[in-house]
Scaffold this motif. Sequence first.
Motif, PDB file in Angstrom:
ATOM      1  N   ALA A   1     -11.721  -6.356  -4.214  1.00 19.44           N
ATOM      2  CA  ALA A   1     -10.280  -6.155  -4.382  1.00 19.44           C
ATOM      3  C   ALA A   1      -9.964  -4.697  -4.686  1.00 19.44           C
ATOM      4  N   ASN A   2      -8.809  -4.256  -4.232  1.00 16.60           N
ATOM      5  CA  ASN A   2      -8.232  -2.962  -4.641  1.00 16.60           C
ATOM      6  C   ASN A   2      -9.141  -1.775  -4.323  1.00 16.60           C
ATOM      7  N   LEU A   3      -9.813  -1.833  -3.195  1.00 21.23           N
ATOM      8  CA  LEU A   3     -10.792  -0.782  -2.895  1.00 21.23           C
ATOM      9  C   LEU A   3     -10.174   0.439  -2.214  1.00 21.23           C
ATOM     10  N   TYR A   4      -9.034   0.241  -1.556  1.00 19.60           N
ATOM     11  CA  TYR A   4      -8.464   1.353  -0.791  1.00 19.60           C
ATOM     12  C   TYR A   4      -7.545   2.179  -1.691  1.00 19.60           C
ATOM     13  N   ALA A   5      -7.569   3.477  -1.504  1.00 18.08           N
ATOM     14  CA  ALA A   5      -6.801   4.365  -2.384  1.00 18.08           C
ATOM     15  C   ALA A   5      -5.298   4.097  -2.320  1.00 18.08           C
TER      16      ALA A   5
ATOM     17  N   PHE B   1       0.882  -1.169   0.000  1.00 15.27           N
ATOM     18  CA  PHE B   1       0.000   0.000   0.000  1.00 15.27           C
ATOM     19  C   PHE B   1       0.919   1.218   0.000  1.00 15.27           C
ATOM     20  N   TRP B   2       0.590   2.211  -0.771  1.00 17.00           N
ATOM     21  CA  TRP B   2       1.394   3.435  -0.799  1.00 17.00           C
ATOM     22  C   TRP B   2       0.614   4.598  -0.188  1.00 17.00           C
ATOM     23  N   TYR B   3       1.227   5.205   0.808  1.00 17.18           N
ATOM     24  CA  TYR B   3       0.697   6.442   1.397  1.00 17.18           C
ATOM     25  C   TYR B   3       1.628   7.564   0.967  1.00 17.18           C
ATOM     26  N   PHE B   4       1.131   8.767   0.945  1.00 15.70           N
ATOM     27  CA  PHE B   4       1.988   9.927   0.680  1.00 15.70           C
ATOM     28  C   PHE B   4       1.839  10.876   1.858  1.00 15.70           C
ATOM     29  N   VAL B   5       2.970  11.242   2.439  1.00 16.09           N
ATOM     30  CA  VAL B   5       2.945  11.981   3.697  1.00 16.09           C
ATOM     31  C   VAL B   5       3.676  13.311   3.528  1.00 16.09           C
TER      32      VAL B   5
ATOM     33  N   PRO C   1       5.718   3.668   1.970  1.00 16.67           N
ATOM     34  CA  PRO C   1       5.140   2.355   1.669  1.00 16.67           C
ATOM     35  C   PRO C   1       4.781   1.580   2.923  1.00 16.67           C
ATOM     36  N   ARG C   2       3.762   0.774   2.830  1.00 15.91           N
ATOM     37  CA  ARG C   2       3.358  -0.162   3.890  1.00 15.91           C
ATOM     38  C   ARG C   2       2.968  -1.476   3.208  1.00 15.91           C
ATOM     39  N   GLY C   3       2.742  -2.501   4.008  1.00 16.00           N
ATOM     40  CA  GLY C   3       2.226  -3.741   3.440  1.00 16.00           C
ATOM     41  C   GLY C   3       0.715  -3.667   3.354  1.00 16.00           C
ATOM     42  N   GLY C   4       0.151  -4.102   2.237  1.00 17.72           N
ATOM     43  CA  GLY C   4      -1.305  -4.150   2.078  1.00 17.72           C
ATOM     44  C   GLY C   4      -1.674  -5.523   1.562  1.00 17.72           C
TER      45      GLY C   4
END
Length: 649
Positions: A312-316, A100-104, A125-128
């Motif tokens: 599947a793939n629902l989170y931004a 999972f990619w976050y932008f901070v 990055p995090r694990g998703g």
Amino acid sequence: MGCDAASSEEETLPVCDDEGKCDGTGTATDPFKGLGDIETREWDFIVVGSGAGGGPIAANLARQGHSVLLLEAGKETGGKTEYQVPVLHPTATETPDLAFWYFVDHFTGGNRGDSKATPEGILYPRGGTLGGSTAVNAMITVAPKNSDWNNIATLTGDATWSATNMKQYFDRVSKWLSVERPQIGAEVLFDDSIMAILTATFKEAADRGLAGPSVRLDNPAANLFVMFGFLTRDINEALMAGFAEGVYQFPLATKNHKRNGTREYLIQTARDARRFPLRIKTQALVTKVVFADAPDAMGKWRATGVEFLDGANLYAADLNADNAAAAPRTIRVKAKREVILAAGVFNTPQLLMLSGIGEKAQLQQHGIPVKVDVPGVGKNLQDRYEVGVVTELDDDFSSVRRCTFAADQTDPCFRDWQDGKGVYTSNGGVASILMKSDPSKTEADLHIFALPGVFKGYYPGYSTDANADKHHLTWVILKGHTENKGGTVKLKSADPRARPAINFHYFDDGDVDQGQDTNDLTAVVNGVEFVRKIAARTDEVDHFTRHTEVWPGPATNTRAKVADWVKKEAWGHHASCSAKIGATTDPDAVLDSKFRVRGTTGLRVVDASVFPSIPGTFIVLPIYMISEKATDTILESLGETRKNQKFPQ
Ligand SMILES: Cc1cc2nc3c(=O)[nH]c(=O)nc-3n(C[C@H](O)[C@H](O)[C@H](O)COP(=O)(O)OP(=O)(O)OC[C@H]3O[C@@H](n4cnc5c(N)ncnc54)[C@H](O)[C@@H]3O)c2cc1C
């Protein structure tokens, strides 16, 4: 239900093999995505998130005989190569279905010229996937300091947090988690550059007063056995005994040199469905906690279940996020006893707020009905500060010369790894030094390590750049025990598929009232000076090739310039503390010492969010340990003790 058990949809899916691989081919088949009968049942416990916090407690409670529904937003990918091969961990963080990619942001109003910044912010990055961030992390498994636990005991008055008591949870983790050292073969022992770096490291460490062997600069090969003998000391034993400064090889969470973590523990547990009633449901994005219609006589809201979106793939943050996915079904599931949030440092506060638990004004701003005004939700966010000093060598590291990093049968180093040997059994770390940034410190607060390759932090494509050639070395300086606690996780909207707004408020943008910004910055700058001394030492080592610092480079030649560079370019990847445990008198405490969310019953948080202060220098083992502790806390509330389980060897 495990992947070998039967629901009508899952019957056709293949059985997991001994590696926890569920399709036998490493493709992205997901045996856990089926709904089966989960809607119609009532579960003893519902756990949200399968990472370092959620995985162990879900497996443990099921092994105790309680029915557990584990909901995970990501997929189970069948043990992709990027997951398994230790050296590929950077690639894993850029692999769809794993990350999972976050932008901070690091500062209010932007990122002050950080070279890694994108228009969206700085990649985090995090694990998703099943296993959460343990599926993409660098596998370094290092215990916290005893003081980290003792401080929680003092803060809360709960003696069960004392380091002496917490030691049992280290032992419990060891029952299901395999930890190994990378295999050191001839290619490493005869790599002159690695020998020179190690020799210079030991020499500089000795000058610094750290225990270690005496090494000769004029003949690094002569140091070989004494250095490796010393490197294999157990850092975790040393940490728990209360003395740990020194040079170590990192212990890695691998089994037979393949990554292992909560994914394997969960699959092994779910597979034995007749004994352990664990049902894993992947591709389930939890959107809120469901509460009873009214608070109880004590004014507390009882958690009775959760709602999730099925698909599947629902989170931004998903690399294949499908924002256009036609309205996925919302499903409500019921918990008889408790809901345990373990969605990680960003998603747990997001979920609490979406459920009406958070700072009143923020919830109202997004039109969310307020259940409990808990202003600390999403506050107190902390991370390490890390920077990478990059050196270019005139010659390749001979140990990786024949590696192509293709990670297939054309890659000789991959074939070595399949035989359980070679440099791919390592996460890349050559040696690590745990030390005080200043002799006046009471405890070591810097963890410094060398990695072949270029690592300046996270940005899209960083893992490709890391291995673009074989003649760069990065010294990573990691500041533990960060004093700044000024980060925030806030809602951007009430849409559960959107990522929250994350700002770490670095250095002078964060806590400054007691000089926290200066203390953190000074420590990192001291670390940069230390690795530059090691680099200078390598010049004295015979046989070492010529080298030049290329990042930040020779022009950054005063403490003030280094400090400016650190402020601009630092990063972190151990985000934590966003729903902290605290004293009953602390208005910003979100949890009590038993992980219970204020103003509620039947709701706990068990993940990186819970720490009041970021522990140690690496965080995954402390999270595993709190997950084990939370298991005992819950069992105690039920009048149970742990059953004596056999664990997979
Ligand atoms: C690139 C990288 C390298 C790292 N290297 C190391 C290391 O070497 N050593 C170390 O000690 N630490 C390391 N860490 C940190 C460590 O792995 C994490 O801090 C730890 O895994 C966090 O555990 P957690 O349970 O809080 O969250 P996670 O492990 O991230 O698990 C959270 C899970 O919840 C799921 N989830 C989120 N929202 C929802 C929702 N709404 N519904 C359902 N599921 C949801 C996510 O998909 C994820 O699977 C690293 C982290 C990263 C990103």
